[in-house]
Design an enzyme around this catalytic site. Sequence first.
Site, PDB file in Angstrom:
ATOM      1  N   LYS A 125       8.348  -9.628 -17.202  1.00  0.00           N
ATOM      2  CA  LYS A 125       7.031 -10.656 -16.763  1.00  0.00           C
ATOM      3  C   LYS A 125       6.107  -9.610 -16.089  1.00  0.00           C
ATOM      4  CE  LYS A 125       6.008 -14.963 -18.212  1.00  0.00           C
ATOM      5  NZ  LYS A 125       6.442 -15.604 -19.162  1.00  0.00           N
TER       6      LYS A 125
HETATM    7  P1  NAD Z   1      -2.851 -20.943 -21.555  1.00  0.00           P
HETATM    8  O1  NAD Z   1      -3.572 -20.100 -20.628  1.00  0.00           O
HETATM    9  O2  NAD Z   1      -3.212 -20.989 -23.033  1.00  0.00           O
HETATM   10  O3  NAD Z   1      -3.069 -22.670 -21.104  1.00  0.00           O
HETATM   11  C1  NAD Z   1      -2.612 -22.873 -19.902  1.00  0.00           C
HETATM   12  C2  NAD Z   1      -3.032 -24.517 -19.597  1.00  0.00           C
HETATM   13  O4  NAD Z   1      -2.649 -24.944 -18.351  1.00  0.00           O
HETATM   14  C3  NAD Z   1      -4.540 -24.307 -19.946  1.00  0.00           C
HETATM   15  O5  NAD Z   1      -4.844 -25.825 -20.518  1.00  0.00           O
HETATM   16  C4  NAD Z   1      -4.888 -24.437 -18.331  1.00  0.00           C
HETATM   17  O6  NAD Z   1      -6.167 -25.205 -18.213  1.00  0.00           O
HETATM   18  C5  NAD Z   1      -3.860 -25.524 -17.757  1.00  0.00           C
HETATM   19  N1  NAD Z   1      -3.765 -25.314 -16.347  1.00  0.00           N
HETATM   20  C6  NAD Z   1      -4.070 -24.263 -15.759  1.00  0.00           C
HETATM   21  N2  NAD Z   1      -3.850 -24.718 -14.442  1.00  0.00           N
HETATM   22  C7  NAD Z   1      -3.904 -25.762 -14.227  1.00  0.00           C
HETATM   23  C8  NAD Z   1      -3.472 -26.603 -13.278  1.00  0.00           C
HETATM   24  N3  NAD Z   1      -3.598 -26.380 -11.961  1.00  0.00           N
HETATM   25  N4  NAD Z   1      -3.474 -28.219 -13.390  1.00  0.00           N
HETATM   26  C9  NAD Z   1      -3.118 -28.370 -14.910  1.00  0.00           C
HETATM   27  N5  NAD Z   1      -3.349 -27.515 -15.923  1.00  0.00           N
HETATM   28  C10 NAD Z   1      -3.668 -26.382 -15.521  1.00  0.00           C
HETATM   29  O7  NAD Z   1      -1.286 -20.727 -21.362  1.00  0.00           O
HETATM   30  P2  NAD Z   1       0.013 -21.068 -22.193  1.00  0.00           P
HETATM   31  O8  NAD Z   1       0.295 -19.579 -23.003  1.00  0.00           O
HETATM   32  O9  NAD Z   1      -0.140 -22.293 -23.113  1.00  0.00           O
HETATM   33  O10 NAD Z   1       1.124 -21.304 -21.250  1.00  0.00           O
HETATM   34  C11 NAD Z   1       1.483 -22.278 -20.622  1.00  0.00           C
HETATM   35  C12 NAD Z   1       2.800 -22.392 -19.985  1.00  0.00           C
HETATM   36  O11 NAD Z   1       3.675 -22.118 -21.095  1.00  0.00           O
HETATM   37  C13 NAD Z   1       3.067 -21.185 -18.939  1.00  0.00           C
HETATM   38  O12 NAD Z   1       4.137 -22.032 -17.974  1.00  0.00           O
HETATM   39  C14 NAD Z   1       3.809 -20.167 -19.781  1.00  0.00           C
HETATM   40  O13 NAD Z   1       4.457 -19.339 -18.995  1.00  0.00           O
HETATM   41  C15 NAD Z   1       4.545 -21.105 -20.750  1.00  0.00           C
HETATM   42  N6  NAD Z   1       5.197 -20.596 -22.080  1.00  0.00           N
HETATM   43  C16 NAD Z   1       4.155 -19.713 -22.641  1.00  0.00           C
HETATM   44  C17 NAD Z   1       4.370 -19.294 -23.917  1.00  0.00           C
HETATM   45  C18 NAD Z   1       3.401 -18.459 -25.002  1.00  0.00           C
HETATM   46  O14 NAD Z   1       4.011 -18.067 -26.106  1.00  0.00           O
HETATM   47  N7  NAD Z   1       2.283 -18.454 -24.628  1.00  0.00           N
HETATM   48  C19 NAD Z   1       5.746 -19.169 -24.207  1.00  0.00           C
HETATM   49  C20 NAD Z   1       6.731 -19.712 -23.142  1.00  0.00           C
HETATM   50  C21 NAD Z   1       6.384 -20.378 -22.111  1.00  0.00           C
END
Ligand code: NAD
Length: 435
Positions: free
Chosen positions: A121
Amino acid sequence: MISTEAPKESVVSARPHKEYDFFKVVQDYLERAARTVELEPYVQTILSQPKNEIIINFPVKMDSGDVRLFKGYRVQHNNLLGPFKGGMRYHPSVTLDDVKALASMMTWKSALMRLPFGGGKGGIKFDPNGVSKAELQRITRRFTHALGENIGPDYDIPAPDMGTNGQTMAWMMDTYANMVGSANKQSVKGVVTGKPVASGGTLGRSKATGQGMVDCLVEWASSNDLKLEGATMIVQGFGNVGSHCAVILSRLGVSTIAVGDHSGYLVNPEGFRAHKLQDHVARNGSIKGYPNAKPITREEFFATKADIFAPCALENQIGDAEAKALDVKVIVEGANGPTNPAGERILLDRGITILPDVLANSGGVTVSYYEWVQNKRSESWTEEEVDHKLERAMVRAFREVSDFSRAHKTDLRIAAYALALQRIEAVYKEREIFP
Ligand code: NAD
Protein backbone atom coordinates in the site's frame (compact mmCIF):
# COMPACT_ATOMS: atom_id res chain seq x y z
CA MET A 1 10.31 29.21 -1.22
CA ILE A 2 9.91 25.65 0.03
CA SER A 3 6.79 24.96 2.05
CA THR A 4 5.80 21.77 3.81
CA GLU A 5 2.59 23.39 4.95
CA ALA A 6 -0.51 21.77 3.51
CA PRO A 7 -3.12 24.18 2.16
CA LYS A 8 -6.22 24.50 4.30
CA GLU A 9 -8.21 21.29 4.00
CA SER A 10 -11.79 21.10 2.87
CA VAL A 11 -14.32 20.55 5.66
CA VAL A 12 -13.65 17.22 7.30
CA SER A 13 -16.29 15.86 9.61
CA ALA A 14 -14.66 12.75 11.02
CA ARG A 15 -14.14 11.09 14.37
CA PRO A 16 -11.03 12.40 16.08
CA HIS A 17 -8.34 10.30 14.46
CA LYS A 18 -5.08 11.08 16.20
CA GLU A 19 -5.03 8.50 18.99
CA TYR A 20 -6.08 5.59 16.81
CA ASP A 21 -3.36 2.99 16.17
CA PHE A 22 -4.70 1.26 13.08
CA PHE A 23 -1.60 -0.91 12.64
CA LYS A 24 -1.90 -2.19 16.21
CA VAL A 25 -5.57 -3.01 15.59
CA VAL A 26 -4.69 -5.06 12.51
CA GLN A 27 -1.87 -6.79 14.40
CA ASP A 28 -4.34 -7.76 17.11
CA TYR A 29 -6.60 -9.34 14.49
CA LEU A 30 -3.57 -11.19 13.13
CA GLU A 31 -2.79 -12.44 16.61
CA ARG A 32 -6.35 -13.64 17.28
CA ALA A 33 -6.59 -15.35 13.89
CA ALA A 34 -3.16 -16.94 14.39
CA ARG A 35 -4.36 -18.43 17.69
CA THR A 36 -7.48 -19.77 16.01
CA VAL A 37 -5.50 -21.73 13.41
CA GLU A 38 -2.49 -22.44 15.67
CA LEU A 39 -0.25 -20.70 13.20
CA GLU A 40 3.46 -21.55 13.30
CA PRO A 41 4.94 -18.79 15.50
CA TYR A 42 7.66 -18.01 12.94
CA VAL A 43 5.03 -17.33 10.27
CA GLN A 44 3.27 -14.89 12.58
CA THR A 45 6.59 -13.24 13.37
CA ILE A 46 7.33 -12.71 9.68
CA LEU A 47 3.85 -11.39 8.97
CA SER A 48 3.78 -9.07 11.96
CA GLN A 49 5.93 -6.47 10.15
CA PRO A 50 6.17 -5.40 6.50
CA LYS A 51 9.12 -6.44 4.40
CA ASN A 52 9.94 -2.93 3.17
CA GLU A 53 8.87 0.55 4.26
CA ILE A 54 9.76 3.29 1.79
CA ILE A 55 9.41 6.98 2.65
CA ILE A 56 10.16 9.62 0.05
CA ASN A 57 10.14 13.39 0.53
CA PHE A 58 9.89 14.97 -2.89
CA PRO A 59 9.55 18.58 -4.13
CA VAL A 60 6.90 19.74 -6.58
CA LYS A 61 6.61 23.15 -8.20
CA MET A 62 3.08 24.42 -7.59
CA ASP A 63 1.08 26.62 -9.99
CA SER A 64 2.03 29.68 -7.90
CA GLY A 65 5.73 29.05 -8.58
CA ASP A 66 6.34 28.01 -4.94
CA VAL A 67 7.93 24.65 -4.28
CA ARG A 68 6.14 22.37 -1.86
CA LEU A 69 7.64 19.28 -0.26
CA PHE A 70 5.45 16.17 -0.17
CA LYS A 71 5.84 12.99 1.88
CA GLY A 72 5.07 9.77 0.03
CA TYR A 73 5.00 6.20 1.30
CA ARG A 74 5.10 2.73 -0.17
CA VAL A 75 4.93 -0.18 2.22
CA GLN A 76 5.56 -3.67 0.84
CA HIS A 77 4.17 -6.08 3.38
CA ASN A 78 4.63 -9.53 1.86
CA ASN A 79 5.34 -11.06 -1.55
CA LEU A 80 5.33 -14.76 -0.83
CA LEU A 81 2.33 -15.51 -3.04
CA GLY A 82 3.17 -12.99 -5.78
CA PRO A 83 4.11 -9.36 -6.44
CA PHE A 84 3.25 -6.76 -3.81
CA LYS A 85 -0.16 -5.37 -4.67
CA GLY A 86 -2.21 -2.52 -3.29
CA GLY A 87 -3.60 0.96 -3.67
CA MET A 88 -2.15 4.46 -3.47
CA ARG A 89 -3.99 6.81 -1.14
CA TYR A 90 -3.93 10.62 -1.36
CA HIS A 91 -5.33 12.03 1.87
CA PRO A 92 -4.21 14.52 4.55
CA SER A 93 -4.37 11.82 7.24
CA VAL A 94 -1.96 9.34 5.57
CA THR A 95 0.67 8.08 8.04
CA LEU A 96 3.30 5.36 7.85
CA ASP A 97 1.49 3.23 10.43
CA ASP A 98 -1.82 3.46 8.59
CA VAL A 99 -0.13 2.47 5.34
CA LYS A 100 1.50 -0.47 7.15
CA ALA A 101 -1.92 -1.60 8.38
CA LEU A 102 -3.45 -1.25 4.91
CA ALA A 103 -0.51 -3.04 3.25
CA SER A 104 -0.86 -6.03 5.58
CA MET A 105 -4.59 -6.17 4.89
CA MET A 106 -3.77 -6.50 1.19
CA THR A 107 -1.70 -9.59 1.98
CA TRP A 108 -4.72 -11.19 3.69
CA LYS A 109 -7.09 -10.13 0.91
CA SER A 110 -4.94 -11.57 -1.88
CA ALA A 111 -4.52 -14.84 0.01
CA LEU A 112 -8.21 -15.06 0.88
CA MET A 113 -9.19 -14.50 -2.76
CA ARG A 114 -6.53 -17.01 -3.94
CA LEU A 115 -4.80 -14.36 -6.07
CA PRO A 116 -1.12 -14.69 -7.02
CA PHE A 117 -0.32 -11.43 -5.24
CA GLY A 118 1.13 -10.28 -1.97
CA GLY A 119 0.26 -7.09 -0.15
CA GLY A 120 1.41 -3.48 -0.41
CA LYS A 121 0.00 0.00 0.00
CA GLY A 122 1.18 3.54 -0.51
CA GLY A 123 0.12 7.09 -0.40
CA ILE A 124 0.96 10.74 -0.18
CA LYS A 125 0.00 12.91 2.76
CA PHE A 126 -1.94 15.82 1.22
CA ASP A 127 -5.45 16.86 0.29
CA PRO A 128 -5.98 16.18 -3.43
CA ASN A 129 -9.03 18.48 -3.38
CA GLY A 130 -6.74 21.39 -2.47
CA VAL A 131 -4.53 21.32 -5.61
CA SER A 132 -5.15 21.92 -9.32
CA LYS A 133 -5.31 19.08 -11.85
CA ALA A 134 -1.94 20.12 -13.28
CA GLU A 135 -0.42 20.05 -9.78
CA LEU A 136 -1.98 16.64 -9.14
CA GLN A 137 -0.33 15.33 -12.29
CA ARG A 138 3.09 16.72 -11.33
CA ILE A 139 2.78 15.30 -7.78
CA THR A 140 1.86 11.87 -9.16
CA ARG A 141 4.58 11.79 -11.80
CA ARG A 142 7.29 13.01 -9.45
CA PHE A 143 6.34 10.42 -6.81
CA THR A 144 6.25 7.61 -9.40
CA HIS A 145 9.66 8.66 -10.68
CA ALA A 146 11.04 8.76 -7.15
CA LEU A 147 9.70 5.26 -6.47
CA GLY A 148 11.68 4.12 -9.51
CA GLU A 149 12.38 0.40 -9.44
CA ASN A 150 10.51 -0.05 -6.19
CA ILE A 151 7.44 -0.67 -8.35
CA GLY A 152 7.08 -2.83 -11.46
CA PRO A 153 4.58 -5.16 -13.19
CA ASP A 154 6.13 -8.26 -11.63
CA TYR A 155 7.33 -6.65 -8.42
CA ASP A 156 4.90 -4.13 -6.91
CA ILE A 157 1.68 -3.05 -8.59
CA PRO A 158 -0.20 0.03 -7.31
CA ALA A 159 -3.91 0.70 -7.87
CA PRO A 160 -6.40 3.43 -6.95
CA ASP A 161 -7.49 4.00 -3.35
CA MET A 162 -8.96 6.95 -1.56
CA GLY A 163 -8.18 10.21 -3.38
CA THR A 164 -6.80 8.49 -6.50
CA ASN A 165 -8.54 7.12 -9.58
CA GLY A 166 -8.05 5.86 -13.13
CA GLN A 167 -6.51 9.18 -14.19
CA THR A 168 -3.91 8.90 -11.42
CA MET A 169 -3.07 5.39 -12.61
CA ALA A 170 -2.74 6.54 -16.25
CA TRP A 171 -0.16 9.16 -15.14
CA MET A 172 1.69 6.58 -13.03
CA MET A 173 1.82 4.06 -15.85
CA ASP A 174 2.92 6.66 -18.38
CA THR A 175 5.69 7.91 -16.08
CA TYR A 176 6.90 4.39 -15.39
CA ALA A 177 6.74 3.46 -19.11
CA ASN A 178 8.91 6.47 -19.90
CA MET A 179 11.50 5.34 -17.36
CA VAL A 180 12.03 1.80 -18.68
CA GLY A 181 13.22 2.64 -22.19
CA SER A 182 11.51 2.40 -25.57
CA ALA A 183 11.95 -1.35 -26.03
CA ASN A 184 9.98 -2.18 -22.88
CA LYS A 185 7.37 0.57 -22.99
CA GLN A 186 4.55 -1.63 -24.25
CA SER A 187 5.15 -4.50 -21.87
CA VAL A 188 4.85 -2.56 -18.63
CA LYS A 189 1.17 -1.61 -18.74
CA GLY A 190 0.59 -3.96 -15.82
CA VAL A 191 2.72 -1.80 -13.50
CA VAL A 192 -0.55 -0.39 -12.18
CA THR A 193 -4.15 -1.58 -12.27
CA GLY A 194 -7.35 0.44 -12.18
CA LYS A 195 -6.27 2.27 -15.35
CA PRO A 196 -8.88 3.80 -17.69
CA VAL A 197 -10.00 1.18 -20.23
CA ALA A 198 -8.46 3.02 -23.20
CA SER A 199 -5.07 3.01 -21.45
CA GLY A 200 -5.10 -0.74 -20.79
CA GLY A 201 -7.61 -0.98 -17.96
CA THR A 202 -10.33 -3.59 -17.80
CA LEU A 203 -14.05 -3.18 -18.16
CA GLY A 204 -15.69 -3.59 -14.79
CA ARG A 205 -12.74 -2.33 -12.68
CA SER A 206 -14.04 1.07 -11.66
CA LYS A 207 -17.15 -0.46 -10.11
CA ALA A 208 -15.44 -3.69 -8.98
CA THR A 209 -15.13 -2.96 -5.27
CA GLY A 210 -18.78 -1.88 -5.05
CA GLN A 211 -19.82 -4.83 -7.20
CA GLY A 212 -17.94 -7.27 -4.96
CA MET A 213 -19.62 -5.76 -1.87
CA VAL A 214 -22.99 -6.33 -3.52
CA ASP A 215 -22.12 -9.93 -4.50
CA CYS A 216 -21.21 -10.57 -0.88
CA LEU A 217 -24.31 -8.87 0.48
CA VAL A 218 -26.63 -10.73 -1.90
CA GLU A 219 -25.16 -14.01 -0.68
CA TRP A 220 -25.53 -12.99 2.97
CA ALA A 221 -29.08 -11.67 2.45
CA SER A 222 -30.25 -14.90 0.83
CA SER A 223 -29.31 -16.93 3.88
CA ASN A 224 -30.37 -14.34 6.46
CA ASP A 225 -33.87 -13.45 5.51
CA LEU A 226 -33.15 -9.96 4.21
CA LYS A 227 -35.14 -9.10 1.10
CA LEU A 228 -33.08 -6.60 -0.87
CA GLU A 229 -36.03 -5.40 -2.96
CA GLY A 230 -37.47 -2.62 -0.80
CA ALA A 231 -34.55 -2.60 1.68
CA THR A 232 -32.94 0.66 2.83
CA MET A 233 -29.29 1.64 3.19
CA ILE A 234 -27.11 4.41 4.56
CA VAL A 235 -23.70 5.07 2.96
CA GLN A 236 -20.71 6.91 4.36
CA GLY A 237 -18.29 7.99 1.61
CA PHE A 238 -19.75 8.49 -1.84
CA GLY A 239 -16.58 8.15 -3.91
CA ASN A 240 -15.66 5.23 -6.09
CA VAL A 241 -16.61 2.46 -3.67
CA GLY A 242 -19.68 3.96 -1.97
CA SER A 243 -21.29 5.36 -5.11
CA HIS A 244 -20.92 2.18 -7.16
CA CYS A 245 -22.22 0.09 -4.28
CA ALA A 246 -25.29 2.35 -4.02
CA VAL A 247 -25.90 2.44 -7.78
CA ILE A 248 -25.64 -1.35 -8.18
CA LEU A 249 -27.85 -1.96 -5.14
CA SER A 250 -30.44 0.52 -6.42
CA ARG A 251 -30.91 -1.80 -9.41
CA LEU A 252 -31.76 -4.56 -6.93
CA GLY A 253 -34.36 -2.33 -5.28
CA VAL A 254 -32.28 -1.05 -2.34
CA SER A 255 -32.96 2.56 -1.52
CA THR A 256 -30.16 4.78 -0.18
CA ILE A 257 -31.80 7.09 2.35
CA ALA A 258 -28.81 8.84 3.96
CA VAL A 259 -25.31 9.61 2.71
CA GLY A 260 -22.23 11.36 3.99
CA ASP A 261 -18.82 12.42 2.79
CA HIS A 262 -16.06 14.89 3.70
CA SER A 263 -18.47 17.78 3.07
CA GLY A 264 -21.20 16.61 5.46
CA TYR A 265 -24.28 14.37 5.66
CA LEU A 266 -27.67 14.36 3.86
CA VAL A 267 -30.92 12.49 4.33
CA ASN A 268 -33.79 11.79 1.96
CA PRO A 269 -36.36 9.35 3.37
CA GLU A 270 -37.80 8.86 -0.15
CA GLY A 271 -34.43 7.55 -1.30
CA PHE A 272 -31.68 9.19 -3.35
CA ARG A 273 -31.38 8.47 -7.05
CA ALA A 274 -27.96 6.92 -6.65
CA HIS A 275 -26.71 7.43 -10.19
CA LYS A 276 -27.81 11.10 -10.16
CA LEU A 277 -25.98 11.64 -6.88
CA GLN A 278 -22.95 9.91 -8.41
CA ASP A 279 -23.08 12.37 -11.35
CA HIS A 280 -23.42 15.28 -8.90
CA VAL A 281 -20.28 14.14 -7.04
CA ALA A 282 -18.40 13.71 -10.32
CA ARG A 283 -19.30 17.31 -11.28
CA ASN A 284 -18.92 18.99 -7.88
CA GLY A 285 -16.43 16.87 -5.93
CA SER A 286 -18.82 16.12 -3.07
CA ILE A 287 -22.47 15.47 -2.17
CA LYS A 288 -22.83 19.08 -0.99
CA GLY A 289 -25.64 20.99 -2.66
CA TYR A 290 -27.50 17.93 -3.94
CA PRO A 291 -31.17 18.95 -4.33
CA ASN A 292 -34.13 17.43 -2.45
CA ALA A 293 -32.08 16.38 0.53
CA LYS A 294 -31.89 17.67 4.09
CA PRO A 295 -28.51 18.26 5.76
CA ILE A 296 -28.11 16.27 8.98
CA THR A 297 -25.36 15.91 11.54
CA ARG A 298 -22.94 13.00 11.64
CA GLU A 299 -24.74 11.77 14.79
CA GLU A 300 -28.11 11.88 13.04
CA PHE A 301 -26.65 10.00 10.09
CA PHE A 302 -25.43 7.14 12.30
CA ALA A 303 -28.81 6.95 14.04
CA THR A 304 -30.80 6.72 10.79
CA LYS A 305 -32.78 3.48 10.78
CA ALA A 306 -32.02 1.31 7.74
CA ASP A 307 -31.39 -2.32 6.83
CA ILE A 308 -27.82 -1.91 5.58
CA PHE A 309 -24.89 0.36 6.41
CA ALA A 310 -22.06 0.66 3.90
CA PRO A 311 -19.08 2.54 5.39
CA CYS A 312 -17.01 3.49 2.34
CA ALA A 313 -14.73 6.30 3.56
CA LEU A 314 -12.00 6.05 6.18
CA GLU A 315 -10.88 3.70 8.93
CA ASN A 316 -12.01 4.16 12.54
CA GLN A 317 -15.44 5.57 11.75
CA ILE A 318 -17.57 3.21 13.86
CA GLY A 319 -16.53 3.43 17.49
CA ASP A 320 -18.40 3.03 20.70
CA ALA A 321 -20.96 5.82 20.15
CA GLU A 322 -21.63 4.99 16.51
CA ALA A 323 -22.03 1.27 17.25
CA LYS A 324 -24.61 2.07 19.93
CA ALA A 325 -26.45 4.48 17.62
CA LEU A 326 -26.55 2.35 14.48
CA ASP A 327 -29.97 0.87 13.76
CA VAL A 328 -29.18 -1.57 10.93
CA LYS A 329 -29.10 -5.33 10.36
CA VAL A 330 -25.84 -5.65 8.48
CA ILE A 331 -22.71 -3.61 7.84
CA VAL A 332 -20.83 -4.22 4.62
CA GLU A 333 -17.37 -2.73 4.94
CA GLY A 334 -16.38 -1.04 1.69
CA ALA A 335 -13.71 0.97 3.48
CA ASN A 336 -10.69 -0.66 5.06
CA GLY A 337 -10.92 -0.76 8.84
CA PRO A 338 -14.05 1.40 9.29
CA THR A 339 -15.08 -0.42 12.49
CA ASN A 340 -12.81 -0.05 15.49
CA PRO A 341 -12.50 -2.89 18.04
CA ALA A 342 -14.70 -1.18 20.65
CA GLY A 343 -17.38 -0.55 18.04
CA GLU A 344 -17.10 -4.09 16.75
CA ARG A 345 -17.69 -5.63 20.19
CA ILE A 346 -20.86 -3.60 20.65
CA LEU A 347 -22.17 -4.40 17.18
CA LEU A 348 -21.56 -8.12 17.56
CA ASP A 349 -23.22 -8.10 21.01
CA ARG A 350 -26.21 -6.37 19.44
CA GLY A 351 -26.43 -9.10 16.77
CA ILE A 352 -25.49 -6.79 13.90
CA THR A 353 -23.52 -8.70 11.27
CA ILE A 354 -20.31 -7.20 9.93
CA LEU A 355 -19.22 -8.35 6.48
CA PRO A 356 -15.54 -7.53 7.03
CA ASP A 357 -13.36 -5.40 4.75
CA VAL A 358 -10.87 -8.17 3.94
CA LEU A 359 -13.74 -10.11 2.38
CA ALA A 360 -16.32 -7.49 1.41
CA ASN A 361 -14.10 -5.02 -0.45
CA SER A 362 -11.81 -7.57 -2.08
CA GLY A 363 -13.63 -7.21 -5.42
CA GLY A 364 -11.23 -4.36 -6.22
CA VAL A 365 -8.04 -6.38 -6.00
CA THR A 366 -9.74 -9.36 -7.64
CA VAL A 367 -10.63 -7.38 -10.77
CA SER A 368 -7.20 -5.72 -10.61
CA TYR A 369 -5.85 -9.24 -11.01
CA TYR A 370 -8.10 -9.76 -14.07
CA GLU A 371 -6.72 -6.51 -15.52
CA TRP A 372 -3.14 -7.61 -14.89
CA VAL A 373 -3.78 -10.96 -16.60
CA GLN A 374 -5.34 -9.20 -19.61
CA ASN A 375 -2.32 -6.87 -19.82
CA LYS A 376 0.06 -9.85 -19.76
CA ARG A 377 -1.87 -11.63 -22.49
CA SER A 378 -2.84 -8.54 -24.53
CA GLU A 379 -6.49 -9.49 -24.16
CA SER A 380 -9.68 -7.51 -23.52
CA TRP A 381 -12.43 -9.33 -21.68
CA THR A 382 -16.07 -8.27 -21.84
CA GLU A 383 -17.72 -6.67 -18.82
CA GLU A 384 -19.99 -9.72 -18.49
CA GLU A 385 -16.96 -12.03 -18.29
CA VAL A 386 -15.35 -9.85 -15.62
CA ASP A 387 -18.56 -9.52 -13.59
CA HIS A 388 -19.23 -13.24 -13.81
CA LYS A 389 -15.75 -14.25 -12.70
CA LEU A 390 -15.89 -11.72 -9.87
CA GLU A 391 -19.25 -12.98 -8.68
CA ARG A 392 -17.98 -16.56 -8.58
CA ALA A 393 -14.87 -15.49 -6.68
CA MET A 394 -16.84 -13.41 -4.15
CA VAL A 395 -19.46 -16.09 -3.53
CA ARG A 396 -16.81 -18.75 -3.05
CA ALA A 397 -14.86 -16.57 -0.60
CA PHE A 398 -18.04 -15.60 1.26
CA ARG A 399 -19.01 -19.26 1.70
CA GLU A 400 -15.53 -20.28 2.80
CA VAL A 401 -15.46 -17.48 5.38
CA SER A 402 -18.97 -18.25 6.67
CA ASP A 403 -18.23 -21.98 6.91
CA PHE A 404 -14.99 -21.33 8.76
CA SER A 405 -16.68 -18.93 11.16
CA ARG A 406 -19.41 -21.47 11.96
CA ALA A 407 -16.94 -24.35 12.34
CA HIS A 408 -14.55 -22.43 14.60
CA LYS A 409 -17.12 -20.20 16.33
CA THR A 410 -15.33 -17.00 15.33
CA ASP A 411 -16.67 -13.80 13.85
CA LEU A 412 -16.40 -13.33 10.11
CA ARG A 413 -13.38 -11.00 10.33
CA ILE A 414 -11.25 -13.47 12.25
CA ALA A 415 -12.44 -16.22 9.91
CA ALA A 416 -11.29 -14.24 6.86
CA TYR A 417 -7.90 -13.53 8.43
CA ALA A 418 -7.53 -17.15 9.54
CA LEU A 419 -8.20 -18.58 6.08
CA ALA A 420 -5.68 -16.18 4.57
CA LEU A 421 -3.09 -17.12 7.20
CA GLN A 422 -3.54 -20.83 6.60
CA ARG A 423 -2.87 -20.36 2.90
CA ILE A 424 0.24 -18.29 3.50
CA GLU A 425 1.52 -20.70 6.15
CA ALA A 426 1.19 -23.68 3.77
CA VAL A 427 3.55 -21.96 1.33
CA TYR A 428 6.08 -20.98 4.01
CA LYS A 429 6.13 -24.59 5.18
CA GLU A 430 6.85 -25.83 1.66
CA ARG A 431 9.42 -23.22 0.70
CA GLU A 432 10.97 -22.74 4.15
CA ILE A 433 13.18 -19.81 5.05
CA PHE A 434 16.10 -18.71 2.88
CA PRO A 435 19.00 -19.51 3.15
P1 NAD B 1 -12.66 7.92 -3.00
O1 NAD B 1 -11.61 8.92 -2.82
O2 NAD B 1 -13.21 7.67 -4.36
O3 NAD B 1 -13.88 8.25 -2.02
C1 NAD B 1 -13.68 8.47 -0.66
C2 NAD B 1 -14.96 9.00 -0.06
O4 NAD B 1 -14.77 9.17 1.35
C3 NAD B 1 -15.36 10.37 -0.61
O5 NAD B 1 -16.77 10.41 -0.75
C4 NAD B 1 -14.91 11.31 0.50
O6 NAD B 1 -15.62 12.51 0.53
C5 NAD B 1 -15.20 10.46 1.71
N1 NAD B 1 -14.51 10.96 2.91
C6 NAD B 1 -13.22 11.37 3.01
N2 NAD B 1 -12.97 11.81 4.24
C7 NAD B 1 -14.12 11.69 4.93
C8 NAD B 1 -14.53 11.99 6.25
N3 NAD B 1 -13.66 12.51 7.11
N4 NAD B 1 -15.80 11.72 6.64
C9 NAD B 1 -16.69 11.19 5.75
N5 NAD B 1 -16.37 10.89 4.49
C10 NAD B 1 -15.11 11.13 4.09
O7 NAD B 1 -12.06 6.57 -2.36
P2 NAD B 1 -12.52 5.07 -2.62
O8 NAD B 1 -11.62 4.49 -3.64
O9 NAD B 1 -13.98 5.03 -2.78
O10 NAD B 1 -12.10 4.42 -1.22
C11 NAD B 1 -12.92 4.48 -0.08
C12 NAD B 1 -12.51 3.39 0.90
O11 NAD B 1 -12.60 2.12 0.25
C13 NAD B 1 -11.09 3.48 1.44
O12 NAD B 1 -11.07 3.01 2.77
C14 NAD B 1 -10.33 2.50 0.57
O13 NAD B 1 -9.17 1.99 1.20
C15 NAD B 1 -11.37 1.42 0.39
N6 NAD B 1 -11.16 0.56 -0.77
C16 NAD B 1 -11.09 1.08 -2.03
C17 NAD B 1 -10.92 0.23 -3.11
C18 NAD B 1 -10.93 0.73 -4.53
O14 NAD B 1 -10.93 -0.10 -5.45
N7 NAD B 1 -10.96 2.01 -4.78
C19 NAD B 1 -10.78 -1.14 -2.91
C20 NAD B 1 -10.87 -1.65 -1.61
C21 NAD B 1 -11.07 -0.78 -0.55
